[in-house]
Write a protein that holds these residues in place. Structure first.
Motif, PDB file in Angstrom:
ATOM      1  N   ALA A  71     -22.584  13.048  89.541  1.00 50.81           N
ATOM      2  CA  ALA A  71     -21.428  13.021  90.938  1.00 50.81           C
ATOM      3  C   ALA A  71     -20.998  13.488  92.282  1.00 50.81           C
ATOM      4  O   ALA A  71     -20.366  13.020  93.313  1.00 50.81           O
ATOM      5  CB  ALA A  71     -20.577  14.238  90.373  1.00 50.81           C
ATOM      6  N   THR A  72     -21.830  14.817  92.612  1.00 55.13           N
ATOM      7  CA  THR A  72     -22.220  15.259  93.805  1.00 55.13           C
ATOM      8  C   THR A  72     -23.078  14.998  94.403  1.00 55.13           C
ATOM      9  O   THR A  72     -22.818  14.266  95.631  1.00 55.13           O
ATOM     10  CB  THR A  72     -22.706  16.375  93.928  1.00 55.13           C
ATOM     11  OG1 THR A  72     -23.790  16.885  93.167  1.00 55.13           O
ATOM     12  CG2 THR A  72     -21.677  17.757  91.920  1.00 55.13           C
ATOM     13  N   HIS A  73     -24.129  14.027  94.414  1.00 56.34           N
ATOM     14  CA  HIS A  73     -24.700  13.445  95.126  1.00 56.34           C
ATOM     15  C   HIS A  73     -25.169  11.627  94.921  1.00 56.34           C
ATOM     16  O   HIS A  73     -24.907  10.969  95.723  1.00 56.34           O
ATOM     17  CB  HIS A  73     -26.978  13.305  94.834  1.00 56.34           C
ATOM     18  CG  HIS A  73     -26.541  15.033  95.300  1.00 56.34           C
ATOM     19  ND1 HIS A  73     -26.468  15.915  94.878  1.00 56.34           N
ATOM     20  CD2 HIS A  73     -26.909  15.783  95.961  1.00 56.34           C
ATOM     21  CE1 HIS A  73     -26.624  16.762  95.286  1.00 56.34           C
ATOM     22  NE2 HIS A  73     -27.759  17.091  96.673  1.00 56.34           N
ATOM     23  N   TYR A  74     -24.685  11.081  94.014  1.00 58.94           N
ATOM     24  CA  TYR A  74     -24.123   9.428  93.576  1.00 58.94           C
ATOM     25  C   TYR A  74     -23.552   9.221  93.598  1.00 58.94           C
ATOM     26  O   TYR A  74     -23.029   8.072  93.856  1.00 58.94           O
ATOM     27  CB  TYR A  74     -25.349   9.409  92.161  1.00 58.94           C
ATOM     28  CG  TYR A  74     -26.702   8.968  91.375  1.00 58.94           C
ATOM     29  CD1 TYR A  74     -27.874   8.247  92.859  1.00 58.94           C
ATOM     30  CD2 TYR A  74     -27.357  10.477  91.339  1.00 58.94           C
ATOM     31  CE1 TYR A  74     -29.413   8.850  92.209  1.00 58.94           C
ATOM     32  CE2 TYR A  74     -29.064  10.737  91.361  1.00 58.94           C
ATOM     33  CZ  TYR A  74     -29.669  10.328  91.981  1.00 58.94           C
ATOM     34  OH  TYR A  74     -31.245  10.273  91.884  1.00 58.94           O
ATOM     35  N   HIS A  75     -22.335   9.914  93.644  1.00 62.51           N
ATOM     36  CA  HIS A  75     -20.831   9.709  93.369  1.00 62.51           C
ATOM     37  C   HIS A  75     -20.663   8.655  93.053  1.00 62.51           C
ATOM     38  O   HIS A  75     -19.776   7.586  92.681  1.00 62.51           O
ATOM     39  CB  HIS A  75     -20.779   9.260  95.176  1.00 62.51           C
ATOM     40  CG  HIS A  75     -21.220  10.484  95.686  1.00 62.51           C
ATOM     41  ND1 HIS A  75     -20.518  11.621  95.963  1.00 62.51           N
ATOM     42  CD2 HIS A  75     -21.725  10.398  96.676  1.00 62.51           C
ATOM     43  CE1 HIS A  75     -20.995  12.650  96.813  1.00 62.51           C
ATOM     44  NE2 HIS A  75     -22.065  11.383  97.262  1.00 62.51           N
ATOM     45  N   ASP A  77     -19.063   6.061  90.203  1.00 68.19           N
ATOM     46  CA  ASP A  77     -17.566   5.919  89.148  1.00 68.19           C
ATOM     47  C   ASP A  77     -17.350   5.718  87.873  1.00 68.19           C
ATOM     48  O   ASP A  77     -18.244   4.167  87.889  1.00 68.19           O
ATOM     49  CB  ASP A  77     -17.447   4.602  90.202  1.00 68.19           C
ATOM     50  CG  ASP A  77     -15.753   4.389  89.947  1.00 68.19           C
ATOM     51  OD1 ASP A  77     -14.830   4.892  89.565  1.00 68.19           O
ATOM     52  OD2 ASP A  77     -15.093   3.199  90.312  1.00 68.19           O
ATOM     53  N   GLU A  99     -16.932  20.804  92.761  1.00 62.57           N
ATOM     54  CA  GLU A  99     -17.181  18.931  93.102  1.00 62.57           C
ATOM     55  C   GLU A  99     -16.890  18.430  91.699  1.00 62.57           C
ATOM     56  O   GLU A  99     -16.705  17.304  91.954  1.00 62.57           O
ATOM     57  CB  GLU A  99     -18.161  19.132  93.460  1.00 62.57           C
ATOM     58  CG  GLU A  99     -17.914  19.879  94.987  1.00 62.57           C
ATOM     59  CD  GLU A  99     -19.312  19.711  96.220  1.00 62.57           C
ATOM     60  OE1 GLU A  99     -19.938  19.138  95.794  1.00 62.57           O
ATOM     61  OE2 GLU A  99     -19.421  19.830  96.967  1.00 62.57           O
ATOM     62  N   THR A 100     -17.782  19.208  90.269  1.00 60.75           N
ATOM     63  CA  THR A 100     -17.837  17.546  89.306  1.00 60.75           C
ATOM     64  C   THR A 100     -16.752  18.165  88.595  1.00 60.75           C
ATOM     65  O   THR A 100     -16.470  16.863  88.536  1.00 60.75           O
ATOM     66  CB  THR A 100     -19.169  17.994  88.358  1.00 60.75           C
ATOM     67  OG1 THR A 100     -20.238  18.319  89.103  1.00 60.75           O
ATOM     68  CG2 THR A 100     -19.547  16.896  87.163  1.00 60.75           C
ATOM     69  N   TRP A 103     -13.767  16.306  90.435  1.00 56.78           N
ATOM     70  CA  TRP A 103     -14.657  14.653  90.615  1.00 56.78           C
ATOM     71  C   TRP A 103     -14.833  13.563  88.751  1.00 56.78           C
ATOM     72  O   TRP A 103     -14.369  13.277  88.983  1.00 56.78           O
ATOM     73  CB  TRP A 103     -16.182  13.830  90.729  1.00 56.78           C
ATOM     74  CG  TRP A 103     -16.926  13.084  90.371  1.00 56.78           C
ATOM     75  CD1 TRP A 103     -17.021  11.718  90.738  1.00 56.78           C
ATOM     76  CD2 TRP A 103     -17.984  12.662  88.872  1.00 56.78           C
ATOM     77  NE1 TRP A 103     -17.822  10.793  89.863  1.00 56.78           N
ATOM     78  CE2 TRP A 103     -18.143  11.547  88.983  1.00 56.78           C
ATOM     79  CE3 TRP A 103     -17.612  13.052  88.013  1.00 56.78           C
ATOM     80  CZ2 TRP A 103     -18.691  10.886  88.427  1.00 56.78           C
ATOM     81  CZ3 TRP A 103     -18.568  12.732  86.893  1.00 56.78           C
ATOM     82  CH2 TRP A 103     -19.023  11.584  86.606  1.00 56.78           C
ATOM     83  N   ARG A 107     -11.646  10.622  87.913  1.00 61.69           N
ATOM     84  CA  ARG A 107     -11.968   9.361  86.546  1.00 61.69           C
ATOM     85  C   ARG A 107     -10.770   9.614  85.788  1.00 61.69           C
ATOM     86  O   ARG A 107     -11.803   8.485  84.799  1.00 61.69           O
ATOM     87  CB  ARG A 107     -13.425   9.548  86.915  1.00 61.69           C
ATOM     88  CG  ARG A 107     -13.923   9.018  87.941  1.00 61.69           C
ATOM     89  CD  ARG A 107     -15.290   9.050  88.938  1.00 61.69           C
ATOM     90  NE  ARG A 107     -15.176   8.668  90.028  1.00 61.69           N
ATOM     91  CZ  ARG A 107     -15.146   8.963  91.213  1.00 61.69           C
ATOM     92  NH1 ARG A 107     -14.752  10.042  90.915  1.00 61.69           N
ATOM     93  NH2 ARG A 107     -15.183   8.832  92.570  1.00 61.69           N
TER      94      ARG A 107
END
Length: 345
Positions: A71-75, A77, A99-100, A103, A107
């Motif tokens: 989630a935080t680095h690769y974002h 989907d 943040e995760t 995210w 979704r």
């Protein structure tokens, strides 16, 4: 650290009493979700390992550990519309975990926060917050906040199981068992003495107790500055056991019953044959105790809830070992209470 270890019986009793009313909300939140994903780091990640096993073994729910960097680095989907995401953080303020969770919600996931701070960012953003009333924890190594997280996992698993209250009779015994272990301290001094004899150590457990092994290894590393490998019995057998020699002390953890006791007993015998400097066993049955050099009694609890007490002797050993080594167990070198995975971010 010693004071907070001693506070665990009361903290566990408060947590179980406080969180039981949340089972209905948890059950409703998860009713159309096929999978449970845990998001955590550090000690909280070890609590999540227990949660994962408990959900699959007791509640029959497919579960797994998510990688926050997805989630935080690769974002990435991902479609999480069939997922219940459980974020675990003592402070509720580790930015990566906050943040995760956000995210995942974006979704389609439904979210549960497990935290010791009801006013934290994590708790405020979750669909359901399991706030553990362990009280303020001042020592850097997590003790009472960790066992409170384990208690929260039993509430979560119970809520998603066919019979939500099935574990209640044994959970009611947990605070008393933890208090007994703290008061008796059986085997703790000898275990600390054996561990002080060498810097080489490994920790192993399996199944429901695997998270306990990981947590014990983490505590030895962060509090006693020992390079320690925490491994599943199964993974240890697949190669790493070759490193065991006369410089290694092995710390083995096992519940008193369940399908893993015999394997852990066999492992203890094998480590002796390989010439390990010492084997220390926490918990297990009489056969397990007879197979190790130092037997440290565990809780008189069935395997499903044993981890709530099984970690306590390990905490006592670590605190005693740190003092023996001339270290401050409350403030390990270079660590702070709230850890940010990417401090420069």
């Amino acid at each position: 650290m010693a004071r907070e270890i001693a506070e665990q019986p009361a903290a566990l009793a408060r947590t179980l009493s406080s969180l039981r009313p949340e089972r209905a909300a948890l059950r409703k939140l998860a009713e159309d979700r096929r999978v449970v994903l845990f998001v955590a780091r550090g000690s909280s990640d070890n609590a999540a390992v227990y949660g994962r096993y408990l959900l699959e073994v007791h509640a029959g729910r497919a579960s797994g550990l998510a990688a926050p960097s997805v989630a935080t680095h690769y974002h990435a989907d991902l479609d999480l519309t069939d997922a219940l995401v459980v974020s675990v953080s003592q402070s509720g303020e580790t930015q990566e975990i906050v943040e995760t969770q956000s995210w995942a919600a974006q979704r389609g996931a439904r979210t549960v926060a497990v935290t010791n701070d009801g006013g934290s960012s994590l708790a405020n953003a979750a669909d359901v917050a399991l706030v553990t009333p362990a009280g303020a924890e001042l020592a850097v190594p997590a003790t009472k906040s960790y066992t409170a997280q384990l208690a929260a996992m039993t509430i979560l698993a119970g809520a998603l199981a066919p019979e939500p209250t099935a574990l209640d009779p044994v959970l009611d015994r947990v605070p008393g068992e933890v208090e007994r272990l703290i008061e008796t301290r059986a085997g703790v001094a000898e275990a600390a003495e054996r561990l002080s004899s060498t810097a080489e150590a490994l920790v192993s457990g399996r199944g429901i107790a695997f998270g306990t092994a990981l947590e014990a290894a983490l505590k030895l590393e962060e509090t006693c500055l020992r390079p320690v490998r925490g491994l599943s019995y199964a993974d240890l057998r697949h190669g790493p056991i070759a490193v065991v020699d006369a410089d290694h002390v092995a710390l083995l953890v096992s519940a008193a019953d369940g399908p893993m006791v015999s394997g852990m007993t066999d492992l203890a015998h094998d480590l002796r044959r390989r010439g390990a400097a010492a084997t220390i066993g926490i918990g297990g049955d009489s056969g397990f105790a007879g197979a190790v050099d130092v037997a440290v009694p565990g809780p008189d609890l069935p395997e499903l809830v044993a981890p709530l007490g099984l970690i306590v002797p390990a905490q006592l050993i670590v605190e005693a070992l740190a003092r023996r080594l001339g270290l401050n167990p409350d403030a390990p070198r270079g660590l702070s209470k709230v850890t940010q995975t990417d401090p420069a971010a």
